[in-house]
Motif scaffolding. Structure first.
Motif, PDB file in Angstrom:
ATOM      1  N   GLU A   1      16.838   1.894  -3.700  1.00 42.25           N
ATOM      2  CA  GLU A   1      16.486   3.311  -3.519  1.00 42.25           C
ATOM      3  C   GLU A   1      15.488   3.473  -2.373  1.00 42.25           C
ATOM      4  O   GLU A   1      14.772   2.542  -2.022  1.00 42.25           O
ATOM      5  CB  GLU A   1      15.865   3.864  -4.814  1.00 42.25           C
ATOM      6  N   ALA A   2      15.436   4.695  -1.816  1.00 36.08           N
ATOM      7  CA  ALA A   2      14.532   4.969  -0.689  1.00 36.08           C
ATOM      8  C   ALA A   2      13.078   5.022  -1.162  1.00 36.08           C
ATOM      9  O   ALA A   2      12.793   5.511  -2.253  1.00 36.08           O
ATOM     10  CB  ALA A   2      14.908   6.302  -0.055  1.00 36.08           C
ATOM     11  N   VAL A   3      12.175   4.499  -0.343  1.00 39.88           N
ATOM     12  CA  VAL A   3      10.760   4.520  -0.722  1.00 39.88           C
ATOM     13  C   VAL A   3       9.869   5.268   0.274  1.00 39.88           C
ATOM     14  O   VAL A   3       8.661   5.367   0.050  1.00 39.88           O
ATOM     15  CB  VAL A   3      10.191   3.094  -0.965  1.00 39.88           C
ATOM     16  N   SER A   4      10.457   5.825   1.323  1.00 39.17           N
ATOM     17  CA  SER A   4       9.634   6.580   2.292  1.00 39.17           C
ATOM     18  C   SER A   4       8.740   7.630   1.623  1.00 39.17           C
ATOM     19  O   SER A   4       7.587   7.785   2.013  1.00 39.17           O
ATOM     20  CB  SER A   4      10.501   7.287   3.330  1.00 39.17           C
ATOM     21  N   PRO A   5       9.246   8.361   0.620  1.00 33.51           N
ATOM     22  CA  PRO A   5       8.377   9.378   0.013  1.00 33.51           C
ATOM     23  C   PRO A   5       7.150   8.778  -0.697  1.00 33.51           C
ATOM     24  O   PRO A   5       6.194   9.495  -0.951  1.00 33.51           O
ATOM     25  CB  PRO A   5       9.290  10.067  -1.018  1.00 33.51           C
ATOM     26  N   LEU A   6       7.197   7.506  -0.995  1.00 28.65           N
ATOM     27  CA  LEU A   6       6.069   6.869  -1.705  1.00 28.65           C
ATOM     28  C   LEU A   6       5.132   6.126  -0.767  1.00 28.65           C
ATOM     29  O   LEU A   6       3.946   5.987  -1.058  1.00 28.65           O
ATOM     30  CB  LEU A   6       6.576   5.874  -2.761  1.00 28.65           C
TER      31      LEU A   6
ATOM     32  N   PRO B   1       0.853  -1.190   0.000  1.00 33.13           N
ATOM     33  CA  PRO B   1       0.000   0.000   0.000  1.00 33.13           C
ATOM     34  C   PRO B   1       0.890   1.242   0.000  1.00 33.13           C
ATOM     35  O   PRO B   1       1.995   1.212   0.536  1.00 33.13           O
ATOM     36  CB  PRO B   1      -0.774  -0.122   1.313  1.00 33.13           C
ATOM     37  N   HIS B   2       0.412   2.323  -0.648  1.00 35.47           N
ATOM     38  CA  HIS B   2       1.254   3.518  -0.755  1.00 35.47           C
ATOM     39  C   HIS B   2       0.436   4.794  -0.546  1.00 35.47           C
ATOM     40  O   HIS B   2      -0.783   4.727  -0.317  1.00 35.47           O
ATOM     41  CB  HIS B   2       2.014   3.521  -2.085  1.00 35.47           C
ATOM     42  N   LEU B   3       1.108   5.923  -0.649  1.00 34.65           N
ATOM     43  CA  LEU B   3       0.470   7.185  -0.278  1.00 34.65           C
ATOM     44  C   LEU B   3      -0.630   7.610  -1.250  1.00 34.65           C
ATOM     45  O   LEU B   3      -1.544   8.337  -0.858  1.00 34.65           O
ATOM     46  CB  LEU B   3       1.524   8.291  -0.135  1.00 34.65           C
TER      47      LEU B   3
ATOM     48  N   ILE C   1       2.423   7.533  -8.255  1.00 42.16           N
ATOM     49  CA  ILE C   1       2.929   6.460  -7.395  1.00 42.16           C
ATOM     50  C   ILE C   1       2.216   5.186  -7.807  1.00 42.16           C
ATOM     51  O   ILE C   1       1.006   5.194  -8.038  1.00 42.16           O
ATOM     52  CB  ILE C   1       2.600   6.719  -5.903  1.00 42.16           C
ATOM     53  N   SER C   2       2.941   4.104  -7.908  1.00 38.76           N
ATOM     54  CA  SER C   2       2.308   2.791  -8.078  1.00 38.76           C
ATOM     55  C   SER C   2       3.095   1.794  -7.239  1.00 38.76           C
ATOM     56  O   SER C   2       4.276   2.005  -6.937  1.00 38.76           O
ATOM     57  CB  SER C   2       2.312   2.356  -9.546  1.00 38.76           C
ATOM     58  N   ALA C   3       2.425   0.708  -6.890  1.00 40.44           N
ATOM     59  CA  ALA C   3       3.117  -0.340  -6.138  1.00 40.44           C
ATOM     60  C   ALA C   3       4.265  -0.912  -6.970  1.00 40.44           C
ATOM     61  O   ALA C   3       5.319  -1.262  -6.432  1.00 40.44           O
ATOM     62  CB  ALA C   3       2.123  -1.431  -5.748  1.00 40.44           C
ATOM     63  N   THR C   4       4.064  -0.966  -8.269  1.00 42.42           N
ATOM     64  CA  THR C   4       5.117  -1.463  -9.167  1.00 42.42           C
ATOM     65  C   THR C   4       6.379  -0.613  -9.012  1.00 42.42           C
ATOM     66  O   THR C   4       7.497  -1.135  -8.927  1.00 42.42           O
ATOM     67  CB  THR C   4       4.630  -1.411 -10.637  1.00 42.42           C
ATOM     68  N   GLU C   5       6.197   0.717  -8.977  1.00 43.44           N
ATOM     69  CA  GLU C   5       7.341   1.620  -8.840  1.00 43.44           C
ATOM     70  C   GLU C   5       7.994   1.462  -7.460  1.00 43.44           C
ATOM     71  O   GLU C   5       9.224   1.510  -7.339  1.00 43.44           O
ATOM     72  CB  GLU C   5       6.874   3.070  -9.073  1.00 43.44           C
ATOM     73  N   VAL C   6       7.196   1.247  -6.435  1.00 46.69           N
ATOM     74  CA  VAL C   6       7.765   1.033  -5.094  1.00 46.69           C
ATOM     75  C   VAL C   6       8.644  -0.220  -5.121  1.00 46.69           C
ATOM     76  O   VAL C   6       9.793  -0.211  -4.648  1.00 46.69           O
ATOM     77  CB  VAL C   6       6.659   0.884  -4.027  1.00 46.69           C
ATOM     78  N   ARG C   7       8.121  -1.303  -5.673  1.00 46.58           N
ATOM     79  CA  ARG C   7       8.900  -2.560  -5.711  1.00 46.58           C
ATOM     80  C   ARG C   7      10.174  -2.384  -6.524  1.00 46.58           C
ATOM     81  O   ARG C   7      11.233  -2.881  -6.154  1.00 46.58           O
ATOM     82  CB  ARG C   7       8.040  -3.697  -6.288  1.00 46.58           C
ATOM     83  N   ARG C   8      10.072  -1.647  -7.627  1.00 45.48           N
ATOM     84  CA  ARG C   8      11.253  -1.434  -8.468  1.00 45.48           C
ATOM     85  C   ARG C   8      12.328  -0.670  -7.685  1.00 45.48           C
ATOM     86  O   ARG C   8      13.499  -1.027  -7.714  1.00 45.48           O
ATOM     87  CB  ARG C   8      10.869  -0.632  -9.724  1.00 45.48           C
ATOM     88  N   ARG C   9      11.885   0.349  -6.956  1.00 46.75           N
ATOM     89  CA  ARG C   9      12.862   1.151  -6.203  1.00 46.75           C
ATOM     90  C   ARG C   9      13.523   0.343  -5.098  1.00 46.75           C
ATOM     91  O   ARG C   9      14.716   0.478  -4.861  1.00 46.75           O
ATOM     92  CB  ARG C   9      12.184   2.376  -5.592  1.00 46.75           C
ATOM     93  N   VAL C  10      12.726  -0.478  -4.406  1.00 43.32           N
ATOM     94  CA  VAL C  10      13.323  -1.292  -3.336  1.00 43.32           C
ATOM     95  C   VAL C  10      14.374  -2.223  -3.938  1.00 43.32           C
ATOM     96  O   VAL C  10      15.495  -2.335  -3.421  1.00 43.32           O
ATOM     97  CB  VAL C  10      12.249  -2.109  -2.585  1.00 43.32           C
TER      98      VAL C  10
END
Ligand code: ATP
Length: 201
Positions: free
Chosen positions: A175-180, A15-17, A162-171
């Motif tokens: 890369e940091a994901v707090s902003p997402l 889940p994201h912002l 923001i997408s969950a896909t982008e969060v997973r890619r960054r992790v």
């Protein structure tokens, strides 16, 4: 007074912002008494990818919505064996809350494909459809809907790239994901070592 219950489903992996922004707008715009977050057990649309475990997705939703007025985590779809269908969830909620008004909160992308959902034409009978539209984008009726397109309410959503896909890619890229996802979910992802393998591995 009729209880107004919103239903917000997703794989929430994580889940994201943008989810939280959408949920807040739904709660406020529709004057909901409660907005239920329903992480999907095994989303049939995403059967080709391994999801984070039910327990992890449930925990992350709990962290994201902690302290938010009216938000509730509803884990019923996670507890179901086999694929989970929204129509079943709406029927259950309707019988658990006789007389309540149900609202199905979905993104415009999901709404466009609504005709392919299980017993799609039952959905607008069970719940008012509330569609989150990205700023400046018109909501188009679902493609291939049998008969007259269902009515829907529009939830005006500011743009969140923001997408969950982008969060997973960054992790996976370190890369940091707090902003997402916010600090609490970011910390959880880190502690549980989620999404570290590159997508597709
Ligand atoms: P993925 O990237 O894995 O496809 P996702 O970020 O779209 O995931 P879901 O859990 O599938 O997340 O989404 C749940 C709901 O939230 C869907 O209705 C989706 O349309 C909506 N949603 C997700 N991200 C956004 C966003 N940035 N803006 C508006 N709606 C969104």
């Amino acid at each position: 007074m009729t209880r107004r219950i919103g239903v917000f489903g997703g794989s929430f992996d994580p889940p994201h912002l943008a989810h939280r922004a959408l949920a807040r707008i739904a709660r406020d715009h529709l004057a909901l008494d409660e907005l239920r977050w329903l992480p999907a057990g095994r989303p049939w649309q995403k059967a080709d990818r391994d999801l984070a475990s039910a327990a992890d997705r449930e925990a992350m939703v709990a962290l994201l919505i902690a302290g938010e007025a009216g938000f509730m985590l509803d884990p019923r779809e996670l507890r179901r064996s086999g694929p989970s269908y929204t129509v079943d969830t709406l029927r259950e909620l309707a019988s658990e809350h006789p007389g309540a008004e149900l609202f199905l909160v979905i993104g415009a992308d999901q709404f466009a494909g609504l005709a392919s959902w299980r017993e799609a034409t039952e959905l607008p009978r069970l719940a008012t459809l509330a569609v989150a539209a990205r700023e400046g984008q018109a909501v188009r009726p679902p493609a291939d809907w049998p008969g007259t397109a269902p009515a829907w309410r529009v939830l005006p959503l500011p743009r969140h790239d923001i997408s969950a896909t982008e969060v997973r890619r960054r992790v996976a890229a370190g890369e940091a994901v707090s902003p997402l996802v916010g600090d609490a979910v970011a910390r959880y992802i880190d502690q549980r070592h989620l999404y570290r393998a590159a997508p597709g591995h």
